[in-house]
Design a protein around this motif. Structure first.
Motif, PDB file in Angstrom:
ATOM      1  N   TYR A  58       0.824  -1.216   0.000  1.00 54.86           N
ATOM      2  CA  TYR A  58       0.000   0.000   0.000  1.00 54.86           C
ATOM      3  C   TYR A  58       0.856   1.262   0.000  1.00 54.86           C
ATOM      4  O   TYR A  58       0.421   2.315  -0.486  1.00 54.86           O
ATOM      5  N   SER A  80       0.556   4.346  -2.742  1.00 50.02           N
ATOM      6  CA  SER A  80       0.445   5.748  -2.330  1.00 50.02           C
ATOM      7  C   SER A  80       1.492   6.655  -2.967  1.00 50.02           C
ATOM      8  O   SER A  80       1.385   7.877  -2.880  1.00 50.02           O
ATOM      9  N   ASP A 128      -0.755   3.130  -8.140  1.00 50.08           N
ATOM     10  CA  ASP A 128      -1.289   1.809  -8.454  1.00 50.08           C
ATOM     11  C   ASP A 128      -1.005   1.404  -9.897  1.00 50.08           C
ATOM     12  O   ASP A 128      -0.944   0.217 -10.226  1.00 50.08           O
TER      13      ASP A 128
END
Length: 317
Positions: free
Chosen positions: A126, A130, A137
């Motif tokens: 994650y 970010s 992503d």
């Protein structure tokens, strides 16, 4: 021993002969495919050090592939093309991450160790999502491949032989480690932790050092993988990638020198074969290749309990 060396010799000769053969047949795709398998085999070999020999079921090993890949991508993004700098940062960053993760997770055991390593991997996954500056992503394309000087990574054949050399070096290094005094203690802690403590060996530092070595080796694989794909995404650090690495080790044979390499080739070549066969039936069926892969993997675990390496030779431990 002679049988093992003979089998290794045949395998290495086959891998050495593959590029000129595929170029003669005008099938360069298979050079790229085998190169990808060899790079992932390096990561599987590193996982085998802690899983097969150390008994540490890490469900977050793919994190170091991602760290190594992003080290190459981020340095390239800022105009650093020196391949030696790429490799140094990839290995160093992965080793530091493994040290931090291992320092916490190795204090636990069993399901708790699995969940902590999984949690750290998802945190890094994650974090990659970010990083909007580096594609988030969607990932990022390499601005430049690593410039090593002695080999041009934009040349598929030269890169292939580099990947082969690094894979063999990783296998030899792991073999030397596990057959050293350090490796004997590491294997002893896997077999009987209480008895190891009784004879004066604390498992924690040995496991931590092995964890860091495995992370650094996997970071090197990540750096090579970034140059192979020329594209980096946070998905490299997803738990599913860690699961694939784990199954390569299990399928090939935990605690064996050749196991991770055999497992990587068996798993990824079977995947390509299933896709090819389904495409012959209908292109719409290709995406369902996992439906066939699942039963095959279950059968392999049932009938090859010591992995594929157990067919040819006894495990090292």
């Amino acid at each position: 021993m002679k049988t093992r060396l003979a089998l290794w010799g045949v395998a290495v000769l086959a891998l050495l002969a593959l590029p000129p053969l595929m170029l003669a047949l005008e099938q360069p795709f298979y050079i790229d495919l085998v190169r990808r398998i060899m790079i992932l085999a390096i990561a599987a070999v590193s996982l085998n050090l802690i899983l097969g020999y150390g008994g540490l079921v890490s469900f977050g090993h793919a994190a170091y592939i991602g760290i190594g890949a992003y080290a190459v991508g981020i340095l390239g993004f800022y105009g650093v093309a020196n391949g030696w700098a790429h490799l140094a940062v990839a290995i160093g960053a992965s080793a530091l991450a493994a040290l931090a993760i291992g320092a916490v997770s190795i204090r636990t055991s069993g399901i708790y160790f699995i969940m902590i390593t999984l949690a750290f991997t998802q945190m890094l996954y994650y974090l990659g999502i970010s990083l909007a500056e580096f594609g988030g992503d969607d990932g990022m394309r390499l601005k430049t491949r690593s410039q090593l000087g002695f080999v041009d990574l934009s040349d598929p054949v030269a890169f292939y032989y580099l990947a082969l050399a690094v894979m063999l070096a990783a296998v030899v290094l792991t073999h030397r480690i596990v057959n050293s005094r350090f490796g004997m203690v590491l294997r002893a802690t896997r077999s009987n932790e209480a008895r190891s403590r009784a004879v004066g060996f604390s498992p924690y530092p040995y496991r931590l050092v092995a964890f860091v070595i495995a992370g650094a080796m996997c970071g090197l694989a990540g750096a090579l993988y970034a140059n192979h794909t020329n594209y980096i995404t946070p998905g490299l650090m997803d738990w599913k990638e860690s699961g694939d690495l784990m199954f390569m080790v299990i399928l090939g044979g935990m605690g064996s020198t050749a196991g991770p390499v055999l497992g990587a080739f068996a798993l990824l070549l079977t995947e390509e074969l299933l896709k090819f066969l389904l495409e012959l039936v209908s292109k719409d069926w290709v995406e369902y290749w996992r439906i066939l892969m699942g039963p095959l993997l279950v059968l392999s675990v049932i009938f090859f309990r010591r992995g594929l390496a157990g067919i040819f030779a006894k495990p090292d431990a």
